[in-house]
Scaffold this motif. Structure first.
Motif, PDB file in Angstrom:
ATOM      1  N   ASP A  56      -9.486  -6.184  -8.684  1.00  0.00           N
ATOM      2  CA  ASP A  56      -9.108  -5.877  -7.302  1.00  0.00           C
ATOM      3  C   ASP A  56      -8.578  -7.143  -6.633  1.00  0.00           C
ATOM      4  N   ILE A  57      -8.059  -6.996  -5.433  1.00  0.00           N
ATOM      5  CA  ILE A  57      -7.579  -8.167  -4.687  1.00  0.00           C
ATOM      6  C   ILE A  57      -8.212  -8.156  -3.299  1.00  0.00           C
ATOM      7  N   SER A  89      -3.038  -2.819   4.293  1.00  0.00           N
ATOM      8  CA  SER A  89      -3.722  -1.544   4.521  1.00  0.00           C
ATOM      9  C   SER A  89      -3.471  -1.049   5.953  1.00  0.00           C
ATOM     10  N   ARG A  90      -3.466  -1.990   6.897  1.00  0.00           N
ATOM     11  CA  ARG A  90      -3.209  -1.601   8.302  1.00  0.00           C
ATOM     12  C   ARG A  90      -1.756  -1.167   8.498  1.00  0.00           C
ATOM     13  N   PHE A 149       0.864  -1.161   0.000  1.00  0.00           N
ATOM     14  CA  PHE A 149       0.000   0.000   0.000  1.00  0.00           C
ATOM     15  C   PHE A 149       0.909   1.221   0.000  1.00  0.00           C
ATOM     16  N   VAL A 158      -4.356  -8.420   2.207  1.00  0.00           N
ATOM     17  CA  VAL A 158      -4.636  -7.063   1.717  1.00  0.00           C
ATOM     18  C   VAL A 158      -5.021  -6.161   2.892  1.00  0.00           C
ATOM     19  N   ASN A 159      -5.873  -6.676   3.778  1.00  0.00           N
ATOM     20  CA  ASN A 159      -6.283  -5.881   4.936  1.00  0.00           C
ATOM     21  C   ASN A 159      -5.074  -5.529   5.808  1.00  0.00           C
ATOM     22  N   LYS A 214      -6.348  -2.899  14.156  1.00  0.00           N
ATOM     23  CA  LYS A 214      -7.783  -3.140  14.222  1.00  0.00           C
ATOM     24  C   LYS A 214      -8.133  -4.496  13.591  1.00  0.00           C
TER      25      LYS A 214
END
Ligand SMILES: Nc1ncnc2c1ncn2[C@@H]1O[C@H](COP(=O)(O)OP(=O)(O)OP(=O)(O)O)[C@@H](O)[C@H]1O
Length: 140
Positions: A79-80, A89-90, A17, A85-86, A126
């Protein structure tokens, strides 16, 4: 109804990211100027020159499985998805300016190849709880 779906299971991919700090301020400044075209030009330049962007971009990395595919009937988009992926992003949302934050799995691979990393310690993520993360400091 056409049921062909394009998707691919990826066993192990690297997800990065990349945030441009203060991008929204930059974009507003440019809005009255060529209706944002200059902004698109900058984004294209950054993508074309990704290896030399440290300074005004904040990349954050995770690795693991993910699913990639195209979704949407009227406006199809590639998209993936998945935990990898999460987590990437974190790594981004909990990152620090001018630092590249990576997960422990990424650390293990990079350290093996001689990259220089520093342990950041436990970071509250999170949906994940506490995760050990590292900052990438230099090439071998
Ligand atoms: N393909 C993707 N592209 C961009 N961002 C993604 C993608 N998949 C997941 N994310 C981002 O990863 C983060 C974590 O995903 P999660 O499913 O845990 O969302 P959430 O619990 O709704 O969290 P949030 O409050 O950040 O939206 C979210 O901020 C989400 O926007």
């Amino acid at each position: 109804m056409k049921l062909d779906l394009y998707y691919q299971d990826c066993e192990n991919i690297c997800v990065t990211f990349a945030t441009i700090p203060n991008f929204s301020e930059f974009y507003i400044e440019l809005e009255g100027n060529n209706e944002g075209v200059e902004c698109l030009r900058l984004l294209n330049e950054i993508i074309a020159d990704f290896d030399n962007v440290s300074g005004y971009i904040l990349p954050c990395i995770s690795i693991g499985p993910a699913v990639a595919g195209v979704i949407g009937a009227r406006k199809p988009q590639y998209d993936i998805w998945g935990n990898t992926v999460n987590v990437a992003s974190r790594m981004d949302s909990t990152g620090k300016p001018d630092h590249i934050q990576v997960t422990k799995d990424v650390y293990s691979i990079l350290a093996e190849h001689g990259y220089v990393l520093e342990c950041r310690g436990m970071v509250s993520i999170k949906g994940k709880g506490e995760m050990l993360t590292y900052f990438l400091l230099g090439k071998p």
